[in-house]
Structures are given as C-alpha cells and as structure tokens.
Design a protein around this motif. Structure first.
Motif, PDB file in Angstrom:
ATOM      1  N   ASP A 147       0.995  -1.207  -0.208  1.00  0.00           N
ATOM      2  CA  ASP A 147      -0.003   0.080  -0.101  1.00  0.00           C
ATOM      3  C   ASP A 147       0.802   1.343   0.160  1.00  0.00           C
ATOM      4  O   ASP A 147       0.693   2.420  -0.768  1.00  0.00           O
ATOM      5  CB  ASP A 147      -0.859  -0.153   0.995  1.00  0.00           C
ATOM      6  CG  ASP A 147      -2.002  -0.925   1.029  1.00  0.00           C
ATOM      7  OD1 ASP A 147      -2.117  -1.716  -0.082  1.00  0.00           O
ATOM      8  OD2 ASP A 147      -2.878  -1.247   2.377  1.00  0.00           O
TER       9      ASP A 147
ATOM     10  N   LYS B 253      -3.878   0.001   6.170  1.00  0.00           N
ATOM     11  CA  LYS B 253      -5.172  -0.299   7.215  1.00  0.00           C
ATOM     12  C   LYS B 253      -4.445  -1.003   8.384  1.00  0.00           C
ATOM     13  O   LYS B 253      -4.772  -0.548   9.421  1.00  0.00           O
ATOM     14  CB  LYS B 253      -6.204  -1.320   6.466  1.00  0.00           C
ATOM     15  CG  LYS B 253      -7.043  -1.407   7.662  1.00  0.00           C
ATOM     16  CD  LYS B 253      -8.258  -2.441   6.946  1.00  0.00           C
ATOM     17  CE  LYS B 253      -9.394  -2.535   7.895  1.00  0.00           C
ATOM     18  NZ  LYS B 253     -10.426  -3.537   7.120  1.00  0.00           N
ATOM     19  N   ASP B 254      -3.313  -1.797   8.049  1.00  0.00           N
ATOM     20  CA  ASP B 254      -2.663  -2.389   9.161  1.00  0.00           C
ATOM     21  C   ASP B 254      -1.233  -2.465   8.985  1.00  0.00           C
ATOM     22  O   ASP B 254      -0.746  -2.436   7.754  1.00  0.00           O
ATOM     23  CB  ASP B 254      -3.107  -3.903   9.399  1.00  0.00           C
ATOM     24  CG  ASP B 254      -4.468  -4.164   9.805  1.00  0.00           C
ATOM     25  OD1 ASP B 254      -4.883  -3.280  10.660  1.00  0.00           O
ATOM     26  OD2 ASP B 254      -5.204  -4.810   8.885  1.00  0.00           O
TER      27      ASP B 254
ATOM     28  N   SER C  30     -13.363  -5.095   4.702  1.00  0.00           N
ATOM     29  CA  SER C  30     -12.078  -4.800   3.981  1.00  0.00           C
ATOM     30  C   SER C  30     -12.464  -3.347   3.553  1.00  0.00           C
ATOM     31  O   SER C  30     -11.497  -2.647   2.955  1.00  0.00           O
ATOM     32  CB  SER C  30     -11.856  -5.593   2.919  1.00  0.00           C
ATOM     33  OG  SER C  30     -12.882  -5.728   1.856  1.00  0.00           O
TER      34      SER C  30
ATOM     35  N   LEU D  51     -15.382   2.206   5.843  1.00  0.00           N
ATOM     36  CA  LEU D  51     -14.320   3.339   5.670  1.00  0.00           C
ATOM     37  C   LEU D  51     -14.532   4.582   6.512  1.00  0.00           C
ATOM     38  O   LEU D  51     -13.269   5.121   6.737  1.00  0.00           O
ATOM     39  CB  LEU D  51     -14.217   3.853   4.020  1.00  0.00           C
ATOM     40  CG  LEU D  51     -13.763   2.788   2.935  1.00  0.00           C
ATOM     41  CD1 LEU D  51     -14.108   3.240   1.709  1.00  0.00           C
ATOM     42  CD2 LEU D  51     -12.540   2.320   3.385  1.00  0.00           C
TER      43      LEU D  51
ATOM     44  N   PRO E  39     -13.812   2.598  10.858  1.00  0.00           N
ATOM     45  CA  PRO E  39     -13.082   1.443  10.573  1.00  0.00           C
ATOM     46  C   PRO E  39     -13.169   0.434  12.002  1.00  0.00           C
ATOM     47  O   PRO E  39     -12.771  -0.650  12.020  1.00  0.00           O
ATOM     48  CB  PRO E  39     -11.824   1.983  10.197  1.00  0.00           C
ATOM     49  CG  PRO E  39     -11.562   3.454  10.557  1.00  0.00           C
ATOM     50  CD  PRO E  39     -13.068   3.732  10.764  1.00  0.00           C
TER      51      PRO E  39
END
Length: 387
Positions: A59, A67-68, A229, A278, A281
């Motif tokens: 990403d 995200k993580d 997700s 989104l 979260p």
C-alpha cells in the motif's frame, strides 16, 4: 538500486535481493505508523532485524494509507514478549505476537519462517526463507524503517509497478497446499486494481473445488476479513464470478443465482457497508454481519417478514444462511438486534443502513418482577382481640 549478496558454495557472491532506496521507491514516510517505527527501533536496539512487511509495504508503494502494519523479525516470540509488555502470544503451532496500543490498534509481529517449517514442526528461519514462503510477490516485500529501503527477494517491486498479481509459490503447489489462497488472490486483485497473470487465473479457475475442504474456522476468518475490508462488494462479486462463493456462503450464492432483484439489493447493501467501514473502521463485526445479512433477513427469511419478529427464530435462520461461516453466537445476536431495530428504517428508505457507531443493545439479565400495587388497599379482616 542496490543488491544484497550472499556467499555461494563455491565461495563466490550470489545475489539475494534487490534493495530500493528512498529515491527509487518514493514511499511517503509520513504514512508509516509511528508505533511500527518504535517497534522496529526497539528490536534493532537489542540486536534483532525488524521490517514492516506484507500488505503495508504494498500500500505504501502505491501511495495508500495501510489499514494494518505487520512486522517481521528474527527474534523469537519469547524474545519479543520480553521486550514488549503490552503484547500477547497467539497461535497453536506457529506462534506470533500481537502488540496492543490505544484505540484497539494491534500490530502483529512474526518471526521469520524456514522453508523446512512443515506439519507440526514450527521452524524459524532467515529473511530470504521467509520471503520464499509468502503467497504472492506483492506481499513479499520488506521495508527497513531505519534505512528507508525496500528489500525485494521475489520480484514483487517490479510486479507492483507492472500492476500484476503473481505467486511466489510454484503454481502446482499454490492452491493444493492452501485453497484459501484463491480467496486472497481475488481480494488482492480487487483491492489493488491489479490483474491476475494468465497462468494464475487459469489455475484458480481449475482449482475452485478445493475450497470444499476448507475448515469452517478458516472460511469464517476470510469472509469476515472481506466484510471489514472496505471492498466487500467488489470482492464478493469476483468470488461469485469465479464460482468460489458457492463454497464460501452457499445459501448466498444460490440466492444471487436465482433472483436478480435480490442480487441488485444485496450488492447495494455491501456498497453501503463499504462506505460505513471506511468512515468507521473500528466498528464491530456484528455491524458488518448485519449489512451482509440484511437483504436475506428482510426479504427471504420467515422471521424477518413476521409482524412481530421472534429473535430466536431470526438467530437460527441467520446461522443457517451463513453456513459454513460460523461467527460467534454473541455477534449473531447483536446483528439480529440491529436488524430488528432498523426494519422500519429499511422499509422507509429501501435499503439497510446503520448510524455511525451505534450502541448495540446489551441483553439485560432477567430481574425478578416487582409486584405491582393494587389501587385499593386490602382491608385487614382480622380484628384485634379484646382482652
């Protein structure tokens, strides 16, 4: 570009990995989680290697906020636990460490795995062995937070630039060893917008039946990852197109196949779920479960169409609809509560939607009922005894 070498059996240098510098990879360091940097710094200070790894590096390379943030190191789980008191070891066979922070943030730290790690014999290895065990090249990159460099042992950097999903593990072994990799391949394709290589796509289409033997626990984990997700609509649609959904949630696949109106409403509900995830979260999985089951509950379940909904019947029908996915009972109960409470809003708006961060109703413990007083006081029929 730099090259990392090792010494071969003949004593000559052998290239191991390509090393991309800051000028080449262009990662925006402001997007890197500060706690991940602190973890890497502490591990290095005690003599260990430490890298950001996997989807976070992917990403970062395409300019997205991960995200993580997962980490990889040569420190054993026991050594990691000694360095981080805010951590917990998980896993039965290959153990890894979760490090906890505020706002329910978790950073997962794994020890490099060896190529000899098979069956029930957990074997730790080197970074190059760990890279060779990863499923797809776009997830096999390692980011050095100290040197601001990307280490590439499998060609993943070039694949990301070419926008393709290519496996690290040889195709004949890729899905036979772990059929769930098919779901992950589709998930990466949708999330990144990359394309599957021709050989990978053909192998996936021929291997779909292997998903039938996936344990319910593994399937449940993957389906919930899809729900949370932010790309669930596209991923579920692709899984349906690849005929994978009939093994993941067969009752859903049958409903989509038989009723085009249901399919339209269902994917619209998943689109709303993606927008909700989104924006919020940290919301619970029960909320995602409610979005996922809403159209079935309101239009196809017997309980959902009753004037007075029986929560027990609704719970049973949702559990049956989701099989072989087996969410915790408590999450199904909370999803049912949401669906019951939002039924009027669904019929008014034509779609299911949950306000931001709803407070789900907790089950109240049964309390003994207080006896209601009668309007008139009972007159005592007894008279005082006279002496």
């Amino acid at each position: 570009m730099l090259i990392r070498y090792t010494t071969g059996k003949n004593g000559k240098p052998v290239p191991l990995a390509k090393v991309y510098t800051a000028e080449e990879h262009g990662i925006d360091t402001s997007l890197i989680d500060y706690d991940a940097v602190r973890i890497a710094r502490r591990l290095r200070r005690h003599g260990f290697q430490a890298y950001v790894v996997g989807g976070a590096v992917r990403d970062l390379l395409v300019g997205r906020v991960p995200k993580d943030f997962d980490m990889a190191t040569d420190a054993s789980p026991g050594q990691i636990r000694k360095l981080f008191r805010n951590s917990r070891t998980i896993g039965k066979r290959f153990r890894l460490v979760h490090i906890f922070f505020h706002d329910r943030k978790i950073i997962e730290v794994t020890t490099f795995r060896s190529l000899e790690d098979t069956g029930f014999n957990a074997v730790y290895g080197t970074i190059e062995e760990d890279a060779a065990r990863r499923d797809f090249t776009l997830n096999s990159l390692y980011y050095d937070t100290e040197q601001n460099q990307v280490l590439d042992y499998t060609g993943g950097y070039e694949d990301i630039r070419a926008r393709i999903v290519r496996p690290v593990i040889p195709l004949p072994r890729l899905f036979t060893e772990d059929p769930v990799r098919m779901i992950r391949a589709v998930k990466y394709q949708v999330r990144t917008g990359f394309r599957l290589t021709f050989r990978l796509r053909r192998r996936l289409q021929r291997s779909v039946g292997l998903l039938a033997d996936t344990p319910p626990s593994r399937m449940s984990e993957e389906v919930f990852k899809i729900m949370m997700s932010g790309n669930s609509a596209g991923i579920v649609r692709s899984c349906y197109d690849f005929r994978m959904l009939q093994y993941m949630v067969p009752h859903l696949a049958a409903a989509l196949r038989s009723d085009s109106d249901f399919a339209t409403r269902f994917f619209r509900s998943l689109g709303t779920l993606d927008a909700h995830v989104l924006e919020h979260p940290a919301d619970s999985r029960a909320v995602a479960l409610a979005y996922f089951c809403a159209e079935f509950f309101y239009t196809r379940s017997e309980a959902g169409q009753q004037r007075r909904i029986s929560t027990g019947d609704a719970y049973t029908e949702l559990k049956q609809f989701l099989k072989p996915v087996t969410p915790p009972n408590r999450e199904v109960e909370m999803a049912v509560q949401l669906l019951v409470r939002r039924r009027k809003a669904y019929h008014a708006a034509g779609e299911f939607s949950v306000p931001g961060n709803p407070e789900l109703v907790e089950e109240r413990k049964s309390r003994p009922r207080r006896r209601r007083r009668r309007s008139g006081r009972n007159q005592s029929s007894t008279a005082k005894k006279s002496e």
